[in-house]
Design a protein around this motif. Structure first.
Motif, PDB file in Angstrom:
ATOM      1  N   ALA A 117       0.836  -1.197   0.000  1.00 18.29           N
ATOM      2  CA  ALA A 117       0.000   0.000   0.000  1.00 18.29           C
ATOM      3  C   ALA A 117       0.872   1.249   0.000  1.00 18.29           C
ATOM      4  O   ALA A 117       1.959   1.271   0.598  1.00 18.29           O
ATOM      5  CB  ALA A 117      -0.927   0.011   1.214  1.00 18.29           C
ATOM      6  N   ALA A 118       0.392   2.273  -0.680  1.00 15.03           N
ATOM      7  CA  ALA A 118       1.063   3.573  -0.711  1.00 15.03           C
ATOM      8  C   ALA A 118       0.087   4.657  -0.292  1.00 15.03           C
ATOM      9  O   ALA A 118      -1.139   4.471  -0.382  1.00 15.03           O
ATOM     10  CB  ALA A 118       1.615   3.866  -2.104  1.00 15.03           C
ATOM     11  N   HIS A 119       0.608   5.792   0.168  1.00 19.38           N
ATOM     12  CA  HIS A 119      -0.226   6.899   0.631  1.00 19.38           C
ATOM     13  C   HIS A 119       0.341   8.216   0.117  1.00 19.38           C
ATOM     14  O   HIS A 119       1.558   8.390   0.030  1.00 19.38           O
ATOM     15  CB  HIS A 119      -0.285   6.924   2.166  1.00 19.38           C
ATOM     16  CG  HIS A 119      -1.423   7.718   2.714  1.00 19.38           C
ATOM     17  ND1 HIS A 119      -1.354   9.088   2.905  1.00 19.38           N
ATOM     18  CD2 HIS A 119      -2.674   7.349   3.083  1.00 19.38           C
ATOM     19  CE1 HIS A 119      -2.511   9.516   3.388  1.00 19.38           C
ATOM     20  NE2 HIS A 119      -3.322   8.489   3.501  1.00 19.38           N
ATOM     21  N   ARG A 120      -0.540   9.124  -0.231  1.00 17.91           N
ATOM     22  CA  ARG A 120      -0.116  10.446  -0.690  1.00 17.91           C
ATOM     23  C   ARG A 120       0.625  11.182   0.425  1.00 17.91           C
ATOM     24  O   ARG A 120       0.223  11.159   1.593  1.00 17.91           O
ATOM     25  CB  ARG A 120      -1.333  11.270  -1.113  1.00 17.91           C
ATOM     26  CG  ARG A 120      -2.153  10.695  -2.255  1.00 17.91           C
ATOM     27  CD  ARG A 120      -1.609  11.000  -3.604  1.00 17.91           C
ATOM     28  NE  ARG A 120      -1.339  12.419  -3.827  1.00 17.91           N
ATOM     29  CZ  ARG A 120      -0.945  12.919  -5.003  1.00 17.91           C
ATOM     30  NH1 ARG A 120      -0.798  12.105  -6.060  1.00 17.91           N
ATOM     31  NH2 ARG A 120      -0.697  14.198  -5.142  1.00 17.91           N
ATOM     32  N   GLY A 187      -4.987   6.943  -0.681  1.00 16.60           N
ATOM     33  CA  GLY A 187      -4.316   5.659  -0.565  1.00 16.60           C
ATOM     34  C   GLY A 187      -4.581   4.755  -1.746  1.00 16.60           C
ATOM     35  O   GLY A 187      -5.589   4.893  -2.443  1.00 16.60           O
ATOM     36  N   THR A 188      -3.651   3.829  -1.959  1.00 20.71           N
ATOM     37  CA  THR A 188      -3.830   2.820  -2.995  1.00 20.71           C
ATOM     38  C   THR A 188      -3.089   1.571  -2.582  1.00 20.71           C
ATOM     39  O   THR A 188      -2.285   1.602  -1.639  1.00 20.71           O
ATOM     40  CB  THR A 188      -3.328   3.310  -4.362  1.00 20.71           C
ATOM     41  OG1 THR A 188      -3.758   2.409  -5.391  1.00 20.71           O
ATOM     42  CG2 THR A 188      -1.799   3.375  -4.403  1.00 20.71           C
ATOM     43  N   HIS A 198       2.258   1.082 -11.445  1.00 19.72           N
ATOM     44  CA  HIS A 198       1.298   2.158 -11.215  1.00 19.72           C
ATOM     45  C   HIS A 198       1.604   3.043 -10.006  1.00 19.72           C
ATOM     46  O   HIS A 198       1.386   4.261 -10.062  1.00 19.72           O
ATOM     47  CB  HIS A 198      -0.109   1.568 -11.051  1.00 19.72           C
ATOM     48  CG  HIS A 198      -0.615   0.843 -12.250  1.00 19.72           C
ATOM     49  ND1 HIS A 198      -0.941   1.481 -13.427  1.00 19.72           N
ATOM     50  CD2 HIS A 198      -0.840  -0.485 -12.468  1.00 19.72           C
ATOM     51  CE1 HIS A 198      -1.357   0.595 -14.318  1.00 19.72           C
ATOM     52  NE2 HIS A 198      -1.298  -0.605 -13.761  1.00 19.72           N
ATOM     53  N   ALA A 199       2.065   2.463  -8.898  1.00 22.98           N
ATOM     54  CA  ALA A 199       2.273   3.249  -7.681  1.00 22.98           C
ATOM     55  C   ALA A 199       3.693   3.792  -7.562  1.00 22.98           C
ATOM     56  O   ALA A 199       3.882   4.929  -7.114  1.00 22.98           O
ATOM     57  CB  ALA A 199       1.927   2.407  -6.446  1.00 22.98           C
ATOM     58  N   GLN A 200       4.664   3.003  -7.974  1.00 27.04           N
ATOM     59  CA  GLN A 200       6.056   3.436  -7.809  1.00 27.04           C
ATOM     60  C   GLN A 200       6.367   4.744  -8.543  1.00 27.04           C
ATOM     61  O   GLN A 200       7.095   5.589  -8.001  1.00 27.04           O
ATOM     62  CB  GLN A 200       7.006   2.333  -8.275  1.00 27.04           C
ATOM     63  CG  GLN A 200       8.458   2.567  -7.869  1.00 27.04           C
ATOM     64  CD  GLN A 200       8.653   2.602  -6.358  1.00 27.04           C
ATOM     65  OE1 GLN A 200       8.197   1.714  -5.659  1.00 27.04           O
ATOM     66  NE2 GLN A 200       9.327   3.638  -5.866  1.00 27.04           N
ATOM     67  N   ILE A 203       5.427   7.522  -6.329  1.00 32.35           N
ATOM     68  CA  ILE A 203       6.401   7.652  -5.245  1.00 32.35           C
ATOM     69  C   ILE A 203       7.672   8.321  -5.758  1.00 32.35           C
ATOM     70  O   ILE A 203       8.220   9.233  -5.124  1.00 32.35           O
ATOM     71  CB  ILE A 203       6.711   6.261  -4.648  1.00 32.35           C
ATOM     72  CG1 ILE A 203       5.472   5.703  -3.947  1.00 32.35           C
ATOM     73  CG2 ILE A 203       7.890   6.337  -3.679  1.00 32.35           C
ATOM     74  CD1 ILE A 203       5.640   4.284  -3.438  1.00 32.35           C
ATOM     75  N   ASP A 204       8.148   7.879  -6.914  1.00 36.89           N
ATOM     76  CA  ASP A 204       9.380   8.442  -7.490  1.00 36.89           C
ATOM     77  C   ASP A 204       9.234   9.926  -7.791  1.00 36.89           C
ATOM     78  O   ASP A 204      10.226  10.682  -7.750  1.00 36.89           O
ATOM     79  CB  ASP A 204       9.750   7.685  -8.767  1.00 36.89           C
ATOM     80  CG  ASP A 204      10.163   6.249  -8.498  1.00 36.89           C
ATOM     81  OD1 ASP A 204      10.499   5.928  -7.342  1.00 36.89           O
ATOM     82  OD2 ASP A 204      10.133   5.437  -9.450  1.00 36.89           O
ATOM     83  N   ALA A 205       8.010  10.355  -8.075  1.00 39.06           N
ATOM     84  CA  ALA A 205       7.764  11.779  -8.346  1.00 39.06           C
ATOM     85  C   ALA A 205       7.692  12.609  -7.066  1.00 39.06           C
ATOM     86  O   ALA A 205       7.582  13.838  -7.131  1.00 39.06           O
ATOM     87  CB  ALA A 205       6.470  11.937  -9.146  1.00 39.06           C
TER      88      ALA A 205
END
Length: 352
Positions: A117-120, A187-188, A198-200, A203-205
């Motif tokens: 999971a990732a979060h803004r 979140g995603t 899609h998520a990385q 994150i990289d940005a």
């Protein structure tokens, strides 16, 4: 005489070729979905070791249940048709009305995976907005534990979830990914292959960060370990860092049950019991999993995760079945119904 030999040879080649007809992998999702992408990655590397073409048949439907049901009811008796199931199917098996039954199948192989999971970075992790969908139940449990802390009843966790989490229904995969990228969802979550795609990049940005993952199932010891691809972000590690104690209790036990079924069989290839082509496909998968080039190609897109093939995959399934207890299953259904508004049902026959 020479012509007769040519005819005989041609017939022999024809029979040999027909004995190795193309196989079909049935996937219960649409193009571009997580399990579809994973199947395409694996099929490309597996074909040379199998020596025949692998066709992919997509049968999407609500919560990815209809495709699995169709294979179970209509296609599994076909010796060239194999099922690719995913973690959402495992979640539905526990608490939804489905036709499929893992006990009726034999494992070709499964990849012991994880969900990340990732979060803004510009949003509050204690007030997340998150898209519902097939297999998202463990994420709802995990964020509830992180937000609400220890020593609560199941009813108190449900109330805490409702107070703090915006659970958005009705979004397609492409819609939720775009909404996360735009900041419309905070979140995603994705399987490893889809996370890289899609998520990385978000994150990289610098617009998002890792949030949590569920760990890697060690079915033999009924435990989970940290994911070496994303170390330090396992739910249990983050919970203890935040709250000073390890997670425990009825709600946590239901979380362990549902995440184990989801991730322990997150990407699995099944055959009907007694399929005469199972051994051939298992052998090809073993040779692929031992080939450095094939392994490198898969790990580049998926990550470094273990294959459990044939009897090892069967053992993983059989061990997961022992995780089902009456209380854990009832509380899973309660949370699904009262917090997530799912049409979950208690399936007493699963409790052995």
């Amino acid at each position: 005489m020479f012509n007769k030999l040519l005819v005989t040879a041609a017939v022999a080649v024809s029979f040999a070729t027909s004995a190795f007809a193309d196989i079909t992998l049935v996937v219960p999702q649409k193009p571009g979905s997580g399990t579809t992408v994973w199947t395409e990655i694996v099929a490309k590397e597996l074909e040379p070791f199998l020596g025949e073409k692998i066709n992919i048949k997509l049968i999407p439907g609500a919560r990815d249940i209809p495709g699995f049901n169709k294979w179970h009811n209509e296609l599994r008796e076909l010796d060239d048709h194999f099922m690719v199931s995913h973690g959402g199917n495992g979640v539905s098996f526990l608490a939804d009305k489905v036709d499929y039954n893992y006990d009726d199948y034999e494992s070709i192989g499964l990849m012991n995976l994880n969900i990340i999971a990732a979060h803004r970075t510009d949003a509050d992790k204690n007030k997340p907005s998150f898209s519902s969908g097939s297999g998202m139940v463990p994420e709802a449990f995990a964020m509830t534990l992180l937000i609400c802390g220890p020593d609560k009843s199941v009813d108190e966790y449900i109330a805490c979830f409702k107070e703090n989490v915006t659970w958005v229904a009705g979004m397609k995969g492409s819609e939720r990914r775009l909404a996360f990228k735009r900041g419309e969802l905070s979140g995603t979550r994705e399987n490893p292959a889809a996370f890289k795609k899609h998520a990385q990049p978000v994150i990289d940005a610098g617009d998002a960060e890792l949030w949590f993952h569920h760990g890697i199932l060690d079915a033999a010891n009924a435990s989970h370990s940290d994911d070496p691809n994303y170390p330090g972000y396992q739910l249990e590690i983050l919970f203890e860092q935040k709250w000073g104690v390890a997670p425990s209790g009825d709600f946590y036990n239901s979380y362990v049950l549902v995440k184990s079924f989801r991730d322990g069989m997150q990407k699995a290839i099944w055959a009907n019991k007694g399929n005469p082509n199972s051994a051939k496909l298992q052998d090809a998968l073993r040779r692929m999993a031992a080939d450095p080039d094939a392994v490198a190609a898969i790990q580049k897109k998926v990550g470094n995760y273990e294959w459990l093939i044939g009897a090892d995959g069967d053992q993983q399934r059989d061990t997961l079945m022992t995780f089902i207890t009456e209380d854990a299953l009832k509380n899973l259904v309660k949370f699904n119904v009262e917090a997530l508004s799912l049409k979950a049902i208690y399936k007493a026959d699963l409790v052995k």
